[in-house]
Design an enzyme around this catalytic site. Structure first.
Site, short mmCIF file in Angstrom:
data_model
loop_
_atom_site.label_atom_id
_atom_site.label_comp_id
_atom_site.label_asym_id
_atom_site.label_seq_id
_atom_site.Cartn_x
_atom_site.Cartn_y
_atom_site.Cartn_z
N LYS A 8 0.87 -1.18 0.00
CA LYS A 8 0.00 0.00 0.00
C LYS A 8 0.90 1.22 0.00
CE LYS A 8 -4.48 0.87 0.33
NZ LYS A 8 -5.60 0.12 -0.23
N GLY A 50 -23.60 4.23 3.64
CA GLY A 50 -22.74 4.80 2.60
C GLY A 50 -23.12 4.31 1.23
N GLY A 64 -21.93 5.47 -1.80
CA GLY A 64 -20.99 6.05 -2.76
C GLY A 64 -20.80 5.07 -3.92
N HIS A 65 -19.56 4.96 -4.40
CA HIS A 65 -19.31 4.11 -5.57
C HIS A 65 -19.80 2.68 -5.37
CE1 HIS A 65 -16.53 7.42 -6.52
NE2 HIS A 65 -16.81 7.08 -7.75
P1 NAD Z 1 -17.00 6.41 -1.74
O1 NAD Z 1 -16.21 7.52 -1.14
O2 NAD Z 1 -17.42 6.50 -3.16
O3 NAD Z 1 -18.34 6.17 -0.88
C1 NAD Z 1 -18.39 6.27 0.51
C2 NAD Z 1 -19.73 6.90 0.85
O4 NAD Z 1 -19.88 6.88 2.27
C3 NAD Z 1 -19.84 8.37 0.40
O5 NAD Z 1 -21.04 8.55 -0.32
C4 NAD Z 1 -19.84 9.13 1.73
O6 NAD Z 1 -20.63 10.32 1.65
C5 NAD Z 1 -20.44 8.12 2.66
N1 NAD Z 1 -20.16 8.32 4.08
C6 NAD Z 1 -19.02 8.79 4.66
N2 NAD Z 1 -19.17 8.84 5.99
C7 NAD Z 1 -20.41 8.36 6.27
C8 NAD Z 1 -21.14 8.14 7.45
N3 NAD Z 1 -20.64 8.43 8.65
N4 NAD Z 1 -22.39 7.62 7.38
C9 NAD Z 1 -22.92 7.33 6.16
N5 NAD Z 1 -22.28 7.53 5.00
C10 NAD Z 1 -21.03 8.03 5.05
O7 NAD Z 1 -16.14 5.09 -1.47
P2 NAD Z 1 -16.32 3.67 -2.17
O8 NAD Z 1 -15.34 3.54 -3.28
O9 NAD Z 1 -17.76 3.40 -2.41
O10 NAD Z 1 -15.79 2.70 -1.01
C11 NAD Z 1 -16.58 2.45 0.14
C12 NAD Z 1 -15.77 1.63 1.15
O11 NAD Z 1 -15.39 0.39 0.55
C13 NAD Z 1 -14.47 2.29 1.59
O12 NAD Z 1 -14.23 1.92 2.94
C14 NAD Z 1 -13.41 1.64 0.70
O13 NAD Z 1 -12.14 1.62 1.33
C15 NAD Z 1 -13.97 0.24 0.58
N6 NAD Z 1 -13.55 -0.45 -0.65
C16 NAD Z 1 -13.82 0.09 -1.86
C17 NAD Z 1 -13.44 -0.58 -3.01
C18 NAD Z 1 -13.77 -0.04 -4.39
O14 NAD Z 1 -13.70 -0.80 -5.36
N7 NAD Z 1 -14.15 1.22 -4.52
C19 NAD Z 1 -12.76 -1.82 -2.91
C20 NAD Z 1 -12.51 -2.36 -1.64
C21 NAD Z 1 -12.90 -1.65 -0.52
#
Ligand code: NAD
Length: 344
Positions: free
Chosen positions: A80, A179, A181-182
């Site tokens: 990382k 959450g 998000g993505h």
């Molecule tokens: P992202 O930033 O697109 O989405 C996260 C969402 O959570 C956002 O919409 C944000 O507004 C919301 N959020 C933040 N704090 C919050 C809270 N206290 N309560 C409710 N919602 C809250 O991130 P992502 O890419 O969707 O990833 C989400 C999680 O999954 C992260 O922890 C990331 O490390 C993990 N992850 C992602 C991937 C990937 O492919 N993107 C792969 C493995 C792990």
């Protein structure tokens, strides 16, 4: 600052501190383990309070990548990188190119990719200095790993539901997603298509409102998501969300989501187990993204094959739950042991 006796230090093979005066780069790369292959792991850009916080994060995340790739059966080790900077303010082409040179200096032992604070555009800049980058996409077929991560979580969740409730169908299953998000939004759509009833929370009220309307989901305030009357809790926001207090509070009896490092402390796994809550270890459930990122490194990219690989997450999760039950251990302990066996 302690390194070799740092609580998160776990016989990491190499830790590199990089600095570039001209661009202001201050970065750490942690190569945890390369026994199964080069150490692949994303680049996190975050305004850490100090370098001790950055070191803690990179040590923990790089070890997690080793375990994640081993259990996803990938020919990769774990690594990382972190840059101590605010991605909205400090991210410049010069900074990213300096990071590229730092990655290049490791000669391929570490391969970088996107993570929070960094995206595909940033990877293109890093690529100008090193070829040890993944996550650049393959035309229209791939790129953003989050749909793959979401699909893997969906498969893990189905497996957990089968073990916990003895049912294969998700119709009318109640799922709370923290959450959207993505990953969370993709997961919500897959669950909705399978007939699940959703409760959603996000600090971003606008995107939450639109998605809730589209999926006829109930939305609640961020803090209320833990009290939702649901069968499954899916953490898809930030890490360390499963504290002792949350473990005692949850109404759900399955926890399965995408967030990394969900357990605030290792003992929370035991607390969840004691309360009859089945926890799908995060790094097993959320491996879909790294499976996709790994596939992008090869000349031949076959989306169907990537999807089949992602779906094998169910088999791994099944094995973990079956062993956990037979050995009266928590799924987290079993997952860690299984990963160490594969490394052995
Ligand atoms: P992202 O930033 O697109 O989405 C996260 C969402 O959570 C956002 O919409 C944000 O507004 C919301 N959020 C933040 N704090 C919050 C809270 N206290 N309560 C409710 N919602 C809250 O991130 P992502 O890419 O969707 O990833 C989400 C999680 O999954 C992260 O922890 C990331 O490390 C993990 N992850 C992602 C991937 C990937 O492919 N993107 C792969 C493995 C792990």
């Amino acid at each position: 600052m302690r390194v070799f006796d740092h609580p998160e230090f776990d016989h990491h093979q190499q830790i590199v501190f990089g600095c570039d005066e001209a661009s202001g780069l201050r970065a750490i790369i942690a190569v945890h383990d390369t026994r199964r292959g080069p150490a692949l792991g994303g680049l996190r850009i975050y305004p850490y309070a100090d370098e001790a916080d950055a070191l803690t994060d990179v040590l923990r995340l790089s070890r997690g990548m080793t375990y994640k790739s081993a259990l996803a059966d990938l020919p990769l080790g774990g690594g990382k990188a972190v840059i101590i900077a605010d991605p909205r303010r400090d991210k410049t082409p010069a900074l990213l190119r300096a990071m590229g040179r730092l990655v290049e200096s490791l000669g391929g032992r570490y391969i970088t990719a996107e993570d929070s604070g960094s995206g595909e555009e940033d990877m293109r800049l890093i690529r100008q200095e090193t070829r040890h980058v993944s996550g650049l996409g393959r035309g229209g077929d791939s790129g953003d790993p989050s749909p793959f991560t979401a699909h893997g979580v969906f498969c893990a969740l189905k497996s957990a539901v089968r073990h916990r409730f003895g049912r294969d169908e998700l119709k009318d299953l109640r799922v709370a997603i923290q959450g959207v998000g993505h990953v969370g939004a993709h997961l919500a759509r897959e669950l909705h298509a399978a007939g699940a009833k959703l409760v959603l929370a996000d600090v971003d009220r606008d995107s939450l409102g639109m998605l809730s309307e589209e999926l006829e989901a109930q939305n609640v305030a961020p803090e209320a998501i833990f009290d939702a009357e649901v069968d499954v809790f899916a953490p898809c926001a930030m890490g360390a969300v499963l504290t002792r207090e949350v473990a005692d509070r949850l109404r759900a009896t399955v926890v399965c989501g995408a967030a990394n490092n969900q357990l605030a402390t290792p003992d929370v796994a035991g607390r969840l187990h004691d309360r009859g809550i089945l926890y799908a270890p995060d790094y097993v459930a959320n491996a879909g993204g790294v499976i996709e990122v790994e596939a992008q490194r090869h000349d031949r990219y076959d989306r169907e094959a990537v999807m089949r690989h992602v779906e094998r997450i169910s088999t791994t999760i099944d094995e973990i739950f079956t062993r956990a039950r037979a050995e009266e251990r928590t799924p987290s302990e079993v997952a860690d042991r299984l990963a160490r066996e594969r490394l052995g």
